[in-house]
Write an enzyme that holds these catalytic residues in place. Structure first.
Site, short mmCIF file in Angstrom:
data_model
loop_
_atom_site.label_atom_id
_atom_site.label_comp_id
_atom_site.label_asym_id
_atom_site.label_seq_id
_atom_site.Cartn_x
_atom_site.Cartn_y
_atom_site.Cartn_z
N GLY A 12 57.23 -12.09 64.55
CA GLY A 12 57.79 -11.83 63.22
C GLY A 12 57.52 -12.92 62.20
O GLY A 12 58.25 -13.03 61.21
N ILE A 91 50.93 4.65 64.62
CA ILE A 91 51.73 5.76 64.08
C ILE A 91 50.82 6.98 63.95
O ILE A 91 49.79 6.90 63.27
CB ILE A 91 52.36 5.37 62.72
CG1 ILE A 91 53.22 4.11 62.91
CG2 ILE A 91 53.18 6.52 62.15
CD1 ILE A 91 53.92 3.63 61.67
N HIS A 107 46.07 -6.41 59.30
CA HIS A 107 45.21 -6.41 60.49
C HIS A 107 44.46 -7.75 60.57
O HIS A 107 43.94 -8.22 59.56
CB HIS A 107 44.22 -5.24 60.42
CG HIS A 107 43.41 -5.11 61.66
ND1 HIS A 107 43.91 -4.51 62.81
CD2 HIS A 107 42.18 -5.55 61.96
CE1 HIS A 107 42.99 -4.58 63.75
NE2 HIS A 107 41.93 -5.20 63.26
N GLU A 177 47.12 -14.85 56.66
CA GLU A 177 47.72 -13.51 56.79
C GLU A 177 49.00 -13.42 55.97
O GLU A 177 49.27 -12.41 55.32
CB GLU A 177 48.03 -13.22 58.26
CG GLU A 177 46.81 -13.02 59.11
CD GLU A 177 47.18 -12.40 60.46
OE1 GLU A 177 46.94 -11.21 60.64
OE2 GLU A 177 47.69 -13.14 61.32
C1 GAR Z 1 49.45 -10.59 63.03
O1 GAR Z 1 48.42 -11.45 63.38
C2 GAR Z 1 48.88 -9.25 62.61
O2 GAR Z 1 47.65 -9.36 61.98
C3 GAR Z 1 48.74 -8.53 63.92
O3 GAR Z 1 49.91 -8.89 64.63
C4 GAR Z 1 50.27 -10.22 64.27
C5 GAR Z 1 51.76 -10.28 64.03
O4 GAR Z 1 52.19 -11.59 64.05
N1 GAR Z 1 48.68 -7.12 63.74
C6 GAR Z 1 47.88 -6.32 64.45
O5 GAR Z 1 47.17 -6.72 65.36
C7 GAR Z 1 47.94 -4.87 64.06
N2 GAR Z 1 46.78 -4.17 64.53
P1 GAR Z 1 53.72 -11.95 63.75
O6 GAR Z 1 54.56 -11.18 64.76
O7 GAR Z 1 53.80 -13.42 63.95
O8 GAR Z 1 54.00 -11.52 62.35
#
Ligand code: GAR
Length: 207
Positions: A12, A91, A107, A177
């Protein structure tokens, strides 16, 4: 003020960046609801810490019923914007179409490279490293029924170092990100954008 509903599965940190931006006024909206598919996720801990309404929806029921329930939870918060911030479930298209608010997804690659069903989390960085790519990055895009294929709102680029491992690349990408997500939320909430083909153009860039 607009209401944000955030779906997150893991630590998160992206949710935290969104909460911080709302609290500091960088985003003129509030996180009204956090939904996670893991009761012990960092996302739920962070929601509790900030006094944000949260729901846990674990995958113990039939897939169709799971997403019906998810949609009804999302709708119950009447969101202006739905944000997938590290939500690790795909989803289904019918469910995407059933949510009337825009949905955006973060992503961890430069889409359309390294996207699709099996590409999430650390697997993306493993694939980037083994491909020999010299650049990686992240993408925030509008969610459509096709996985990781919706109109791109923005991307941030990061050079892949010779000594990067999937884990170091993942760690180095996180701050980018978080910035990308905050900027993308502001673009969508501003309403000052148009979608042309697979691109989201902000008013300033329109020709
Ligand atoms: C992030 O790196 C995001 O890009 C990835 O999950 C991570 C969440 O990190 N999302 C995906 O891979 C979706 N396909 P967080 O839990 O520390 O926010």
């Amino acid at each position: 003020m607009g209401g944000l509903t955030v779906l997150a599965s893991g630590n998160g940190t992206t949710l935290q960046a969104i909460i911080d931006a709302c609290e500091s006024g960088k985003i003129s909206a509030r996180v009204e609801l956090v939904i996670s598919d893991h009761r012990n996720s960092g996302a739920i801990t962070r929601a509790i810490r900030h006094g944000i309404k949260h729901e846990v929806l674990e995958y113990a029921i039939k897939k169709q019923d799971y997403f019906r329930e998810l949609i009804s939870l999302v709708r119950s918060s009447s969101p202006n914007l739905v944000i997938l911030a590290g939500f690790m479930k795909i989803i289904p298209g019918w469910a995407v179409l059933d949510i009337t608010a825009p949905i955006i997804n973060l992503h961890p690659s430069l889409l359309p490279c390294f996207g699709g069903k099996s590409m999430y989390g650390i697997h993306v960085h493993e694939s980037v490293i083994s491909s020999g790519a010299k650049y990686s990055g992240c993408t925030v895009h509008i969610v459509t029924p096709e996985v990781d294929s919706g109109p791109i709102i923005l991307q941030k680029v990061l050079e892949v170092r010779d000594d990067d491992t999937p884990a170091t690349l993942q760690d180095r990408l996180k701050p980018l990100e978080h910035q990308a997500m905050v900027e993308a939320i502001n673009i969508i909430l501003s309403g000052k954008y148009v979608v042309k083909g697979n691109r989201v153009l902000t008013m300033a860039n329109q020709k």
